[in-house]
Scaffold this active site. Sequence first.
Site, PDB file in Angstrom:
ATOM      1  N   ARG A  39       9.844  -1.506  -1.974  1.00  0.00           N
ATOM      2  CA  ARG A  39       8.831  -0.704  -1.280  1.00  0.00           C
ATOM      3  C   ARG A  39       8.946  -0.835   0.234  1.00  0.00           C
ATOM      4  O   ARG A  39       8.567   0.082   0.976  1.00  0.00           O
ATOM      5  CB  ARG A  39       7.415  -1.072  -1.747  1.00  0.00           C
ATOM      6  CG  ARG A  39       6.388  -0.114  -1.138  1.00  0.00           C
ATOM      7  CD  ARG A  39       5.049  -0.070  -1.817  1.00  0.00           C
ATOM      8  NE  ARG A  39       4.232   0.951  -1.167  1.00  0.00           N
ATOM      9  CZ  ARG A  39       3.103   1.430  -1.626  1.00  0.00           C
ATOM     10  NH1 ARG A  39       2.618   0.994  -2.777  1.00  0.00           N
ATOM     11  NH2 ARG A  39       2.434   2.355  -0.944  1.00  0.00           N
TER      12      ARG A  39
ATOM     13  N   GLU B 219       4.881  -4.105  -3.001  1.00  0.00           N
ATOM     14  CA  GLU B 219       5.855  -4.550  -2.000  1.00  0.00           C
ATOM     15  C   GLU B 219       6.168  -6.031  -2.166  1.00  0.00           C
ATOM     16  O   GLU B 219       6.268  -6.767  -1.183  1.00  0.00           O
ATOM     17  CB  GLU B 219       5.311  -4.258  -0.586  1.00  0.00           C
ATOM     18  CG  GLU B 219       6.403  -3.970   0.436  1.00  0.00           C
ATOM     19  CD  GLU B 219       5.853  -3.474   1.758  1.00  0.00           C
ATOM     20  OE1 GLU B 219       5.068  -2.497   1.769  1.00  0.00           O
ATOM     21  OE2 GLU B 219       6.220  -4.057   2.780  1.00  0.00           O
TER      22      GLU B 219
ATOM     23  N   HIS C 170       4.742   0.551  14.361  1.00  0.00           N
ATOM     24  CA  HIS C 170       3.447  -0.138  14.390  1.00  0.00           C
ATOM     25  C   HIS C 170       3.252  -0.889  15.710  1.00  0.00           C
ATOM     26  O   HIS C 170       2.132  -0.988  16.220  1.00  0.00           O
ATOM     27  CB  HIS C 170       3.316  -1.079  13.187  1.00  0.00           C
ATOM     28  CG  HIS C 170       3.047  -0.353  11.898  1.00  0.00           C
ATOM     29  ND1 HIS C 170       3.075  -0.967  10.666  1.00  0.00           N
ATOM     30  CD2 HIS C 170       2.727   0.941  11.644  1.00  0.00           C
ATOM     31  CE1 HIS C 170       2.788  -0.084   9.713  1.00  0.00           C
ATOM     32  NE2 HIS C 170       2.584   1.077  10.280  1.00  0.00           N
TER      33      HIS C 170
ATOM     34  N   LYS D   2       9.112   8.655  -2.690  1.00  0.00           N
ATOM     35  CA  LYS D   2       8.097   7.598  -2.547  1.00  0.00           C
ATOM     36  C   LYS D   2       7.576   7.148  -3.910  1.00  0.00           C
ATOM     37  O   LYS D   2       7.463   5.956  -4.191  1.00  0.00           O
ATOM     38  CB  LYS D   2       6.941   8.085  -1.656  1.00  0.00           C
ATOM     39  CG  LYS D   2       5.778   7.096  -1.660  1.00  0.00           C
ATOM     40  CD  LYS D   2       4.822   7.236  -0.511  1.00  0.00           C
ATOM     41  CE  LYS D   2       3.813   6.085  -0.542  1.00  0.00           C
ATOM     42  NZ  LYS D   2       2.949   6.023   0.616  1.00  0.00           N
TER      43      LYS D   2
ATOM     44  N   GLU E 246       7.449  11.666   8.450  1.00  0.00           N
ATOM     45  CA  GLU E 246       7.388  10.883   7.204  1.00  0.00           C
ATOM     46  C   GLU E 246       8.082  11.642   6.064  1.00  0.00           C
ATOM     47  O   GLU E 246       8.655  11.033   5.163  1.00  0.00           O
ATOM     48  CB  GLU E 246       5.932  10.581   6.828  1.00  0.00           C
ATOM     49  CG  GLU E 246       5.144   9.770   7.870  1.00  0.00           C
ATOM     50  CD  GLU E 246       5.270   8.253   7.703  1.00  0.00           C
ATOM     51  OE1 GLU E 246       6.323   7.781   7.253  1.00  0.00           O
ATOM     52  OE2 GLU E 246       4.285   7.550   8.052  1.00  0.00           O
TER      53      GLU E 246
ATOM     54  N   ARG F 217     -17.143  -3.516  -5.993  1.00  0.00           N
ATOM     55  CA  ARG F 217     -15.871  -4.160  -6.388  1.00  0.00           C
ATOM     56  C   ARG F 217     -14.872  -3.182  -7.004  1.00  0.00           C
ATOM     57  O   ARG F 217     -13.972  -3.576  -7.742  1.00  0.00           O
ATOM     58  CB  ARG F 217     -16.105  -5.337  -7.325  1.00  0.00           C
ATOM     59  CG  ARG F 217     -16.942  -6.428  -6.702  1.00  0.00           C
ATOM     60  CD  ARG F 217     -16.665  -7.771  -7.328  1.00  0.00           C
ATOM     61  NE  ARG F 217     -17.505  -8.781  -6.708  1.00  0.00           N
ATOM     62  CZ  ARG F 217     -18.676  -9.160  -7.181  1.00  0.00           C
ATOM     63  NH1 ARG F 217     -19.139  -8.616  -8.291  1.00  0.00           N
ATOM     64  NH2 ARG F 217     -19.370 -10.075  -6.553  1.00  0.00           N
TER      65      ARG F 217
ATOM     66  N   HIS G  39       9.094   1.665  10.826  1.00  0.00           N
ATOM     67  CA  HIS G  39       7.721   1.207  11.052  1.00  0.00           C
ATOM     68  C   HIS G  39       7.610  -0.135  11.770  1.00  0.00           C
ATOM     69  O   HIS G  39       6.557  -0.430  12.342  1.00  0.00           O
ATOM     70  CB  HIS G  39       6.952   1.155   9.732  1.00  0.00           C
ATOM     71  CG  HIS G  39       6.546   2.503   9.217  1.00  0.00           C
ATOM     72  ND1 HIS G  39       7.447   3.469   8.870  1.00  0.00           N
ATOM     73  CD2 HIS G  39       5.309   3.048   8.998  1.00  0.00           C
ATOM     74  CE1 HIS G  39       6.806   4.552   8.448  1.00  0.00           C
ATOM     75  NE2 HIS G  39       5.505   4.324   8.520  1.00  0.00           N
TER      76      HIS G  39
ATOM     77  N   LYS H 284      -1.785   2.324  -0.928  1.00  0.00           N
ATOM     78  CA  LYS H 284      -2.068   1.457   0.232  1.00  0.00           C
ATOM     79  C   LYS H 284      -3.303   2.005   0.936  1.00  0.00           C
ATOM     80  O   LYS H 284      -3.341   3.189   1.288  1.00  0.00           O
ATOM     81  CB  LYS H 284      -0.892   1.444   1.215  1.00  0.00           C
ATOM     82  CG  LYS H 284       0.221   0.483   0.848  1.00  0.00           C
ATOM     83  CD  LYS H 284       1.247   0.343   1.983  1.00  0.00           C
ATOM     84  CE  LYS H 284       2.326  -0.655   1.609  1.00  0.00           C
ATOM     85  NZ  LYS H 284       3.376  -0.768   2.645  1.00  0.00           N
TER      86      LYS H 284
ATOM     87  N   ASN I 227       9.037   1.594   4.789  1.00  0.00           N
ATOM     88  CA  ASN I 227       8.658   1.198   6.147  1.00  0.00           C
ATOM     89  C   ASN I 227       9.775   1.494   7.156  1.00  0.00           C
ATOM     90  O   ASN I 227       9.747   0.986   8.277  1.00  0.00           O
ATOM     91  CB  ASN I 227       8.327  -0.305   6.159  1.00  0.00           C
ATOM     92  CG  ASN I 227       6.886  -0.600   6.522  1.00  0.00           C
ATOM     93  OD1 ASN I 227       6.619  -1.268   7.518  1.00  0.00           O
ATOM     94  ND2 ASN I 227       5.943  -0.104   5.741  1.00  0.00           N
TER      95      ASN I 227
ATOM     96  N   HIS J 277       0.698   8.514  14.548  1.00  0.00           N
ATOM     97  CA  HIS J 277       1.497   7.645  13.668  1.00  0.00           C
ATOM     98  C   HIS J 277       2.875   8.262  13.380  1.00  0.00           C
ATOM     99  O   HIS J 277       3.909   7.585  13.509  1.00  0.00           O
ATOM    100  CB  HIS J 277       0.749   7.371  12.364  1.00  0.00           C
ATOM    101  CG  HIS J 277       1.555   6.558  11.392  1.00  0.00           C
ATOM    102  ND1 HIS J 277       1.845   5.223  11.587  1.00  0.00           N
ATOM    103  CD2 HIS J 277       2.182   6.894  10.226  1.00  0.00           C
ATOM    104  CE1 HIS J 277       2.593   4.768  10.584  1.00  0.00           C
ATOM    105  NE2 HIS J 277       2.805   5.770   9.752  1.00  0.00           N
TER     106      HIS J 277
END
Length: 369
Positions: free
Chosen positions: A246, A241, A257, A231, A189, A125, A253, A147, A250, A271
């Site tokens: 945030r 986000e 994606h 960032k 990026e 956990r 993106h 992330k 993206n 990517h």
Amino acid sequence: MTAQRRLRVPLGQRSYDLLIQPYGLDEAGALILPLMRSRRLVVVTDSHVEVTPHMARLLASLQAAGIDARPVVVPAGEASKAMGVLEGLLEEILSGGIDRKTAILAFGGGVVGDLAGFAAAILLRGLDFFQVPTSLLAQVDSGAGGKTGINSRQGKNLIGAFHQPLFVLVDPTVLEGLPPRELKAGYAELVKHAFIRDEALFAWLESHLGDFMAGDLDVRAEAIARSVKVKVEIVGRDEKETGDERALLNFGHTFAHAYEFLTGYGDRLLHGEAVALGMAKAFALSVRLGLCRGQDAGRCVAHLRAAGLPVQAADLGLTFAPEAVREAMGRDKKTEGNRLTFILSRGIGQAIVDRSVPAEALQAILGEP
Ligand SMILES: NC(=O)c1ccc[n+]([C@@H]2O[C@H](COP(=O)([O-])OP(=O)(O)OC[C@H]3O[C@@H](n4cnc5c(N)ncnc54)[C@H](O)[C@@H]3O)[C@@H](O)[C@H]2O)c1
Ligand SMILES: O=C(O)C(=O)C[C@@H](O)[C@H](O)[C@H](O)COP(=O)(O)O
Ligand SMILES: [Zn+2]
């Protein structure tokens, strides 16, 4: 002698430092030991990074600090961000014996960071987590911000968790040996952060691109630090986000994606390349909607080209049917009901979130090369 640069990711009790330090890898053990709750560490890396001299440097520095480091290796490449690989990784880490004070260290590109970070988030956990990113993309982007996750057959990064590292160590010397295609992909990026919020950084990058690509260590350290600073500041304001802040990270993106989904997360499209294609589309859409001057968009797209990045699918020998892209974009996490979310541009350094792009405008730019 190259200077070190230290940034703070401001997240209350979970705040942490990101250190950009040429040759810092050789001090990794001494840097992370004070933050560890035991001397037990699992180092997750991939099959390419494992055999670089940097892996030996990392292990030597951990050993010198008296850290008991156990390497675990996953296959290199985006295909590893998958349930089967995650399961194998979790079982291998567990079977080696861990407890709640064992920490996980990601040593690799964004794939290793996302995968190892997710493993750290869910094992017992939640285990302590460190990032020592080795690709340019991971140094400017995925290494910080928390992330983590994997891809699903339904879409990119759909399974994951926010799990912040305790410390991020960026050593630009480890970029030596990174394949040129990967360096360029990471640059997408890097410059994305300038497109979003830092016009001065973009102008600086325009005049330092040659030195950056040629491997000038000071220029690389400066570019990485200035890019990741954008960032870090955004993450500090909107960690999960929940607002629109945030989502700016993206930029490109929503398209990217979809392209990655349609190419099956393989080597045909990296990517960072998908992000370059997506940012070119986002600029085209912004110009079409009258948000951004064609001159500004043209300057940004020309810079992507100058960096050796693709700006249209044909540059990589790919074609995407507009309908398929539109359908795939519906799987994006930013989509609300049927409403797509785009990050658009009002000019260099001025990204905005837009949830009301007319279907005809989108159709038109998806139909362009
Ligand atoms: N979590 C985030 O905030 C975030 C941000 C951006 C991207 N990402 C994710 O990151 C992934 C892409 O990351 P990436 O571009 O680093 O890909 P990657 O992790 O696949 O690394 C690129 C390639 O370079 C190799 N490599 C890495 N470092 C090297 C080195 N120093 N020397 C030689 N080879 C090296 C790797 O083995 C791999 O083959 C995508 O899955 C993307 O979704 C996540
Ligand atoms: O850190 C972020 O936030 C980003 O959006 C950075 C992106 O470059 C990165 O690709 C991220 O993984 C995308 O996140 P997602 O939530 O759209 O999957
Ligand atoms: Zn990205």
